[in-house]
Design an enzyme around this catalytic site. Structure first.
Site, PDB file in Angstrom:
ATOM      1  N   SER A  66       0.818  -1.217   0.000  1.00  0.00           N
ATOM      2  CA  SER A  66       0.000   0.000   0.000  1.00  0.00           C
ATOM      3  C   SER A  66       0.850   1.265   0.000  1.00  0.00           C
ATOM      4  O   SER A  66       2.002   1.265   0.427  1.00  0.00           O
ATOM      5  CB  SER A  66      -0.915   0.005   1.225  1.00  0.00           C
ATOM      6  OG  SER A  66      -1.667  -1.171   1.286  1.00  0.00           O
TER       7      SER A  66
HETATM    8  N1  SAH Z   1      -1.205  -4.529   3.877  1.00  0.00           N
HETATM    9  C1  SAH Z   1      -0.533  -4.951   2.689  1.00  0.00           C
HETATM   10  C2  SAH Z   1      -1.415  -4.686   1.477  1.00  0.00           C
HETATM   11  C3  SAH Z   1      -1.608  -5.913   0.722  1.00  0.00           C
HETATM   12  S1  SAH Z   1      -2.727  -5.843  -0.636  1.00  0.00           S
HETATM   13  C4  SAH Z   1       0.836  -4.349   2.548  1.00  0.00           C
HETATM   14  O1  SAH Z   1       1.117  -3.377   3.251  1.00  0.00           O
HETATM   15  O2  SAH Z   1       1.660  -4.860   1.788  1.00  0.00           O
HETATM   16  C5  SAH Z   1      -4.055  -6.809   0.005  1.00  0.00           C
HETATM   17  C6  SAH Z   1      -3.787  -8.227   0.376  1.00  0.00           C
HETATM   18  O3  SAH Z   1      -5.001  -8.810   0.787  1.00  0.00           O
HETATM   19  C7  SAH Z   1      -3.257  -9.085  -0.762  1.00  0.00           C
HETATM   20  O4  SAH Z   1      -2.039  -9.672  -0.389  1.00  0.00           O
HETATM   21  C8  SAH Z   1      -4.349 -10.143  -0.950  1.00  0.00           C
HETATM   22  O5  SAH Z   1      -3.851 -11.413  -1.326  1.00  0.00           O
HETATM   23  C9  SAH Z   1      -4.984 -10.172   0.423  1.00  0.00           C
HETATM   24  N2  SAH Z   1      -6.343 -10.705   0.450  1.00  0.00           N
HETATM   25  C10 SAH Z   1      -7.363 -10.487  -0.417  1.00  0.00           C
HETATM   26  N3  SAH Z   1      -8.463 -11.175  -0.040  1.00  0.00           N
HETATM   27  C11 SAH Z   1      -8.129 -11.839   1.105  1.00  0.00           C
HETATM   28  C12 SAH Z   1      -8.836 -12.723   1.972  1.00  0.00           C
HETATM   29  N4  SAH Z   1     -10.111 -13.083   1.771  1.00  0.00           N
HETATM   30  N5  SAH Z   1      -8.177 -13.218   3.043  1.00  0.00           N
HETATM   31  C13 SAH Z   1      -6.881 -12.903   3.288  1.00  0.00           C
HETATM   32  N6  SAH Z   1      -6.161 -12.064   2.505  1.00  0.00           N
HETATM   33  C14 SAH Z   1      -6.786 -11.537   1.427  1.00  0.00           C
END
Ligand code: SAH
Length: 219
Positions: A66
């Site tokens: 993010s």
């Molecule tokens: N907080 C992270 C942002 C990651 S993007 C950072 O700082 O890097 C969002 C993430 O949510 C992705 O890795 C995606 O695989 C995950 N995601 C999406 N749906 C999900 C679910 N149902 N359960 C767990 N993770 C999920």
């Protein structure tokens, strides 16, 4: 405020943190957590030069780390307390998790890609973050065995009100999540009123990858 090639990582970091403050991320504890979390460790090799830019960057599995401003805004909106037990949905690179771990007592984080979770776990070990607990699972269902939580942060866009997750929040807890089905979503803050209801507040527009159902079958 673009980076000059001769800038040191420290200069870039200081510039980013000044930028966050000027955009309203003013909580000193949140800014200190940014100072103490090496974003370059969470950034893919290809994008090392951009690790301290205020932008989202691609990571493995088609996901993103993010944008720092959004991480700051969401973290501040959670109003964490040192005793808070936090649930984070969407570990991704683990950057947001590491920031939370500096501000809360325990951070439970869930991810649906094994590869991403494994890489994030290695970073947590390297940084010696002893208060992060990980789980490879569908975060949309929350973590009932560890509920209720003081705070819940969703870092993928939920299609509608995350009722299952709200049910795992303490009566006076806070949940922050991007809500919406399209490419642009609304960042919302739900604050428990202590009697089973929630006060809802709209924070801003955001662009997150979607919260998907089930765990990923691919790595
Ligand atoms: N907080 C992270 C942002 C990651 S993007 C950072 O700082 O890097 C969002 C993430 O949510 C992705 O890795 C995606 O695989 C995950 N995601 C999406 N749906 C999900 C679910 N149902 N359960 C767990 N993770 C999920």
């Amino acid at each position: 405020m673009s980076a000059e090639p001769e800038d040191t990582p420290e200069t870039r970091r200081a510039r980013l943190i000044l930028g966050l403050r000027s955009q309203g991320v003013s909580d000193p504890a949140v800014l200190t957590a940014f100072e103490r979390t090496p974003r370059e460790l969470f950034t893919p090799d290809l994008f090392q030069e951009r690790a301290w830019e205020d932008s989202a960057l691609p990571i493995a599995c088609g996901q993103t780390i993010s944008q720092p401003f959004i991480v700051g805004l969401m973290t501040q909106a959670l109003t964490l307390e040192p005793r808070s037990r936090v649930l984070e949905i969407g570990t991704g690179s683990g950057y947001q998790t590491a920031i939370l771990s500096k501000l809360a007592r325990l951070v439970y984080t869930m991810e649906r890609y094994r590869t991403l979770l494994g890489e994030a776990e290695a970073r947590f070990r390297q940084l010696e973050l002893g208060n992060v607990i990980t789980r490879f699972s569908d975060g949309a269902r929350g973590w009932p065995e560890q509920a209720p939580f003081d705070r819940i942060l969703v870092t993928a866009a939920a299609p509608g009100e995350p009722t299952e997750l709200l049910s795992q929040l303490k009566p006076s807890g806070v949940l922050v999540a991007p809500i919406g089905r399209g490419p642009v979503q609304t960042l919302k803050r739900y604050a428990g009123d202590g009697r089973g209801g929630f006060r809802e507040e709209i924070l801003c527009e955001v662009r997150f990858v979607p919260l998907l159902e089930g765990v990923a079958q691919e790595l």
